[in-house]
Design a protein around this motif. Structure first.
Motif, PDB file in Angstrom:
ATOM      1  N   ASP A  35       1.053  -1.155   0.096  1.00  0.00           N
ATOM      2  CA  ASP A  35      -0.060   0.067  -0.017  1.00  0.00           C
ATOM      3  C   ASP A  35       1.052   1.533  -0.333  1.00  0.00           C
ATOM      4  OD1 ASP A  35      -2.087   2.192   0.499  1.00  0.00           O
ATOM      5  OD2 ASP A  35      -2.936   1.357   1.958  1.00  0.00           O
ATOM      6  N   ARG A  36       0.667   2.056  -1.041  1.00  0.00           N
ATOM      7  CA  ARG A  36       1.202   3.256  -1.762  1.00  0.00           C
ATOM      8  C   ARG A  36       0.597   4.467  -1.521  1.00  0.00           C
ATOM      9  NH1 ARG A  36       6.631   3.388  -1.174  1.00  0.00           N
ATOM     10  NH2 ARG A  36       5.970   5.883   0.300  1.00  0.00           N
ATOM     11  N   THR A  37      -0.488   4.850  -0.859  1.00  0.00           N
ATOM     12  CA  THR A  37      -1.023   5.245  -1.165  1.00  0.00           C
ATOM     13  C   THR A  37      -1.077   6.814  -0.146  1.00  0.00           C
ATOM     14  OG1 THR A  37      -2.805   4.037   0.628  1.00  0.00           O
ATOM     15  CG2 THR A  37      -3.038   3.827  -1.158  1.00  0.00           C
ATOM     16  N   ASP A  38      -0.030   6.201   0.548  1.00  0.00           N
ATOM     17  CA  ASP A  38       0.233   7.624   1.243  1.00  0.00           C
ATOM     18  C   ASP A  38       1.104   8.797   0.502  1.00  0.00           C
ATOM     19  OD1 ASP A  38       2.524   5.628   0.739  1.00  0.00           O
ATOM     20  OD2 ASP A  38       3.625   6.810   2.100  1.00  0.00           O
ATOM     21  N   ILE A  39       2.203   7.856  -1.474  1.00  0.00           N
ATOM     22  CA  ILE A  39       2.316   9.339  -2.167  1.00  0.00           C
ATOM     23  C   ILE A  39       1.480  10.043  -2.223  1.00  0.00           C
ATOM     24  CG2 ILE A  39       4.196   9.280  -3.733  1.00  0.00           C
ATOM     25  CD1 ILE A  39       5.011   6.615  -3.068  1.00  0.00           C
ATOM     26  N   ALA A  40       1.919  11.402  -2.608  1.00  0.00           N
ATOM     27  CA  ALA A  40       0.573  12.692  -3.094  1.00  0.00           C
ATOM     28  C   ALA A  40       1.092  12.326  -3.986  1.00  0.00           C
ATOM     29  CB  ALA A  40       1.325  13.727  -2.055  1.00  0.00           C
ATOM     30  N   LEU A  41       0.432  11.844  -4.991  1.00  0.00           N
ATOM     31  CA  LEU A  41       0.768  11.331  -5.857  1.00  0.00           C
ATOM     32  C   LEU A  41      -0.498  12.472  -7.386  1.00  0.00           C
ATOM     33  CD1 LEU A  41       1.314   7.494  -6.655  1.00  0.00           C
ATOM     34  CD2 LEU A  41       2.779   8.552  -7.041  1.00  0.00           C
ATOM     35  N   VAL A  42       0.092  12.888  -9.017  1.00  0.00           N
ATOM     36  CA  VAL A  42      -0.387  13.389  -9.113  1.00  0.00           C
ATOM     37  C   VAL A  42      -0.919  13.602 -10.790  1.00  0.00           C
ATOM     38  CG1 VAL A  42      -1.157  15.955  -7.715  1.00  0.00           C
ATOM     39  CG2 VAL A  42       0.865  15.455  -9.400  1.00  0.00           C
ATOM     40  N   THR A  43      -1.703  13.085 -11.794  1.00  0.00           N
ATOM     41  CA  THR A  43      -1.739  13.213 -13.069  1.00  0.00           C
ATOM     42  C   THR A  43      -1.464  14.475 -13.244  1.00  0.00           C
ATOM     43  OG1 THR A  43      -3.788  13.107 -12.961  1.00  0.00           O
ATOM     44  CG2 THR A  43      -2.958  10.989 -12.727  1.00  0.00           C
ATOM     45  N   ILE A  44      -1.211  14.974 -14.757  1.00  0.00           N
ATOM     46  CA  ILE A  44      -0.532  15.898 -15.579  1.00  0.00           C
ATOM     47  C   ILE A  44      -1.258  15.347 -17.311  1.00  0.00           C
ATOM     48  CG2 ILE A  44       1.842  15.851 -15.316  1.00  0.00           C
ATOM     49  CD1 ILE A  44       1.275  19.162 -15.868  1.00  0.00           C
ATOM     50  N   ASP A  45      -2.267  15.854 -17.438  1.00  0.00           N
ATOM     51  CA  ASP A  45      -2.658  15.462 -19.208  1.00  0.00           C
ATOM     52  C   ASP A  45      -2.745  16.890 -19.832  1.00  0.00           C
ATOM     53  OD1 ASP A  45      -1.924  12.224 -19.158  1.00  0.00           O
ATOM     54  OD2 ASP A  45      -2.819  12.705 -16.921  1.00  0.00           O
ATOM     55  N   PRO A  46      -3.157  16.668 -20.722  1.00  0.00           N
ATOM     56  CA  PRO A  46      -4.745  17.770 -21.638  1.00  0.00           C
ATOM     57  C   PRO A  46      -5.310  17.542 -21.121  1.00  0.00           C
ATOM     58  CG  PRO A  46      -3.069  16.437 -23.382  1.00  0.00           C
ATOM     59  CD  PRO A  46      -2.791  15.891 -21.981  1.00  0.00           C
ATOM     60  N   PRO A  47      -6.783  18.100 -20.532  1.00  0.00           N
ATOM     61  CA  PRO A  47      -7.604  18.583 -19.300  1.00  0.00           C
ATOM     62  C   PRO A  47      -8.894  17.502 -20.005  1.00  0.00           C
ATOM     63  CG  PRO A  47      -7.943  20.935 -21.002  1.00  0.00           C
ATOM     64  CD  PRO A  47      -6.542  19.704 -21.186  1.00  0.00           C
ATOM     65  N   GLU A  48      -9.498  17.298 -21.154  1.00  0.00           N
ATOM     66  CA  GLU A  48      -9.716  16.156 -21.735  1.00  0.00           C
ATOM     67  C   GLU A  48      -9.803  15.094 -21.804  1.00  0.00           C
ATOM     68  OE1 GLU A  48      -7.054  17.101 -24.918  1.00  0.00           O
ATOM     69  OE2 GLU A  48      -8.402  17.820 -23.752  1.00  0.00           O
ATOM     70  N   SER A  49      -8.196  14.317 -21.144  1.00  0.00           N
ATOM     71  CA  SER A  49      -7.773  13.414 -21.085  1.00  0.00           C
ATOM     72  C   SER A  49      -8.749  12.074 -19.738  1.00  0.00           C
ATOM     73  CB  SER A  49      -6.341  12.548 -20.925  1.00  0.00           C
ATOM     74  OG  SER A  49      -5.731  14.141 -21.678  1.00  0.00           O
ATOM     75  N   MET A  50      -8.711  10.887 -20.238  1.00  0.00           N
ATOM     76  CA  MET A  50      -9.854  10.643 -19.595  1.00  0.00           C
ATOM     77  C   MET A  50      -9.132   9.037 -18.827  1.00  0.00           C
ATOM     78  SD  MET A  50     -11.721  12.077 -17.795  1.00  0.00           S
ATOM     79  CE  MET A  50     -12.755  10.610 -17.140  1.00  0.00           C
ATOM     80  N   ASP A  51      -7.579   8.200 -20.167  1.00  0.00           N
ATOM     81  CA  ASP A  51      -7.339   7.690 -20.027  1.00  0.00           C
ATOM     82  C   ASP A  51      -5.445   8.265 -19.450  1.00  0.00           C
ATOM     83  OD1 ASP A  51      -6.831   9.058 -22.126  1.00  0.00           O
ATOM     84  OD2 ASP A  51      -6.376   7.323 -23.669  1.00  0.00           O
ATOM     85  N   LEU A  52      -5.727   7.556 -18.127  1.00  0.00           N
ATOM     86  CA  LEU A  52      -4.132   8.101 -17.328  1.00  0.00           C
ATOM     87  C   LEU A  52      -3.757   7.152 -16.975  1.00  0.00           C
ATOM     88  CD1 LEU A  52      -6.596  10.727 -14.628  1.00  0.00           C
ATOM     89  CD2 LEU A  52      -5.679  11.024 -17.400  1.00  0.00           C
ATOM     90  N   ASP A  53      -2.519   7.708 -17.376  1.00  0.00           N
ATOM     91  CA  ASP A  53      -1.765   5.462 -17.660  1.00  0.00           C
ATOM     92  C   ASP A  53      -0.832   6.340 -16.099  1.00  0.00           C
ATOM     93  OD1 ASP A  53      -1.674   4.865 -20.078  1.00  0.00           O
ATOM     94  OD2 ASP A  53      -2.037   6.164 -20.795  1.00  0.00           O
ATOM     95  N   GLN A  54      -0.280   7.610 -15.968  1.00  0.00           N
ATOM     96  CA  GLN A  54       1.598   8.211 -15.237  1.00  0.00           C
ATOM     97  C   GLN A  54       0.142   9.287 -14.188  1.00  0.00           C
ATOM     98  OE1 GLN A  54       1.669   9.788 -18.568  1.00  0.00           O
ATOM     99  NE2 GLN A  54       2.514   7.861 -19.679  1.00  0.00           N
ATOM    100  N   ALA A  55       1.182   8.099 -12.724  1.00  0.00           N
ATOM    101  CA  ALA A  55       1.057   9.756 -11.404  1.00  0.00           C
ATOM    102  C   ALA A  55       1.686   9.663 -11.321  1.00  0.00           C
ATOM    103  CB  ALA A  55      -0.209   9.481 -10.737  1.00  0.00           C
TER     104      ALA A  55
END
Length: 459
Positions: A35-55
């Motif tokens: 469990d690494r939900t402690d890491i404050a990950l964010v995604t950054i993509d074009p605004p319309e993107s929903m297929d988010l591969d990376q955080a």
């Protein structure tokens, strides 16, 4: 759009058995114990993107920097040989054409259960890459973990916050890493062509065309993806098993032709200045330099994939990156990334690569070559359609443009860039075209049915 998809024999909607298998898989993910939900990950993509591969999350350390890069774990939902896997192997990659995307996986997975959407626990391949103070790789680890993205961000919004001084402190750390990695790229002799990007924007069903300059945060974020691809390649080369993205060095005569082009455009290319160093002197805001950059793309063709197991490829390098490199960060949109990720997870765990992944490696280069060809055809056809539709009512008008390409075997034919609207199209003249020159061109054809746009030099 339907005609384009039919003519190119592109994949239709997913068959019912594939959608059913995807829905079943979405409801029953294989969540890892870590469990690494402690890491404050964010995604950054074009605004319309929903297929988010990376955080992503980045931080400073005593020795330099640490990069956490979570990649969507498609293998937590898809099993080798199941209907989703077989269809993905037929498709190869997601195809993009304005607002008519043809996805690699059913949306219940690619834009739902597998996507790293904010506030959701997701299975991921969590890369931890340690960098020294110079930005060089000092440690690599990737393992399966549960993660949770804190926010779905977009490039323009983050850049605006950075410029206003209101961005989260993490983005200052990303800037440090991005600049260090660009310095390392320059030291290696890597290449990045800053060509303006031609885009189709669709708002409420209305299409518009524009040239868009890249934002600084996009460049820094791209360096994280490149870093991960190089880290993955490093693991595989050391273990002598995997798949690399390769590009051979250009032939000397190709570079000689570029020197001739530079002279024709009046651009100084001093003796002893290498191709990568010369690229960094060019300014994409100048039309003659855009013509030069367009010419420079000719030596970056011929990229492919090379699989290996036991013996390294004779030519393992990606010349533009100036390093060994692979694709490993976009498994929702590109088939090969699922397999390279699986190889790297096994290697870091000091385990054997799963048989299903090993068995697939030899066939992946051909699969990806075919899908890449389809993707290029589709993107070009949609862009041609948009250009012809935008200009159809304006046949006979004169526009200001710049000649960015002249055919080597037919100097009266070439390519013109018109800035308003943002068009790149064929142009002809009774005399030789003046490469790099600002010119007036007359629109003589704009046919959406044939998807052709054609100009002639005016005067």
């Amino acid at each position: 759009m339907r005609d384009i998809q039919s003519q190119l024999k592109l994949p239709p909607a997913f068959q019912p058995e594939v959608e059913a298998a995807a829905a079943q898989a979405a409801a029953n993910p294989r969540l890892p114990e870590l469990d690494r939900t402690d890491i404050a990950l964010v995604t950054i993509d074009p605004p319309e993107s929903m297929d988010l591969d990376q955080a992503m999350y980045v931080e400073r350390t005593d020795g330099g920097h640490r990069v956490y890069y979570a990649i969507a774990d498609v293998a937590a939902f898809v099993t080798a040989g199941d209907p989703i896997d077989l269809e993905a192997n037929r498709r190869g990659e997601t195809l993009y054409g304005a607002n008519a995307k043809i996805p690699l996986h059913p949306k219940v997975l690619s834009e739902g259960a597998t996507s790293l959407l904010p506030g959701q626990q997701r299975p991921a391949l969590l890369w931890t890459i340690e960098l020294d103070k110079a930005g060089e790789i000092a440690g690599i680890d990737v393992r399966r973990a549960r993660v949770s993205s804190r926010a779905k961000l977009n490039y323009a919004g983050v850049q605006q916050q950075i410029d206003a001084g209101t961005a989260d402190p993490m983005w200052a750390v990303l800037r440090e890493i991005g600049e260090l990695r660009k310095q390392r790229e320059q030291a290696r002799g890597g290449i990045s062509l800053p060509l303006p990007e031609q885009e189709i924007d669709v708002v409420d069903g209305r299409w518009s065309l524009a040239f868009r300059a890249r934002l600084a945060v996009e460049d820094w974020n791209e360096q994280i993806s490149l870093l991960t691809g190089m880290a993955a390649a490093q693991l595989m080369v050391q273990a002598r098993v995997g798949l690399l993205r390769t590009l051979p060095a250009p032939e000397p005569q190709s570079l000689q032709r570029l020197h001739i082009t530079a002279r024709a455009l009046g651009i100084d290319w001093p003796d002893g200045l290498s191709y990568p160093e010369f690229i960094r002197t060019l300014d994409p805001s100048k039309d003659t330099h855009v013509a030069m950059l367009t010419a420079c793309t000719t030596v970056l063709r011929g990229a492919g994939y090379t699989a290996f197991n036991g013996e390294l490829p004779a030519q393992p390098m990606q010349w533009a990156v100036a390093a060994e490199y692979t694709h490993a960060t976009a498994p929702l949109r590109r088939l090969v990334d699922r397999y390279t990720g699986e190889v790297c997870v096994a290697l870091c765990a000091k385990q054997s690569v799963p048989d299903w992944a090993l068995a697939a490696l030899p066939g992946l280069p051909a699969t990806m070559q075919a899908s890449g060809h389809r993707a290029g055809q589709y993107q070009k056809a949609v862009l041609d359609l948009a250009e012809a539709a935008a200009l159809a009512p304006r046949v006979g008008e004169t526009f200001m443009g710049s000649i960015v390409e002249v055919a080597a075997n037919a100097p009266t034919k070439g390519v013109v860039i018109v800035r308003d609207p943002a068009i790149e199209a064929s142009v002809s003249s009774a005399a030789n075209l003046p490469l790099g020159a600002d010119v007036k061109v007359k629109l003589v054809e704009a046919d959406p049915v044939k998807r052709t746009t054609r100009f002639e030099l005016a005067g």
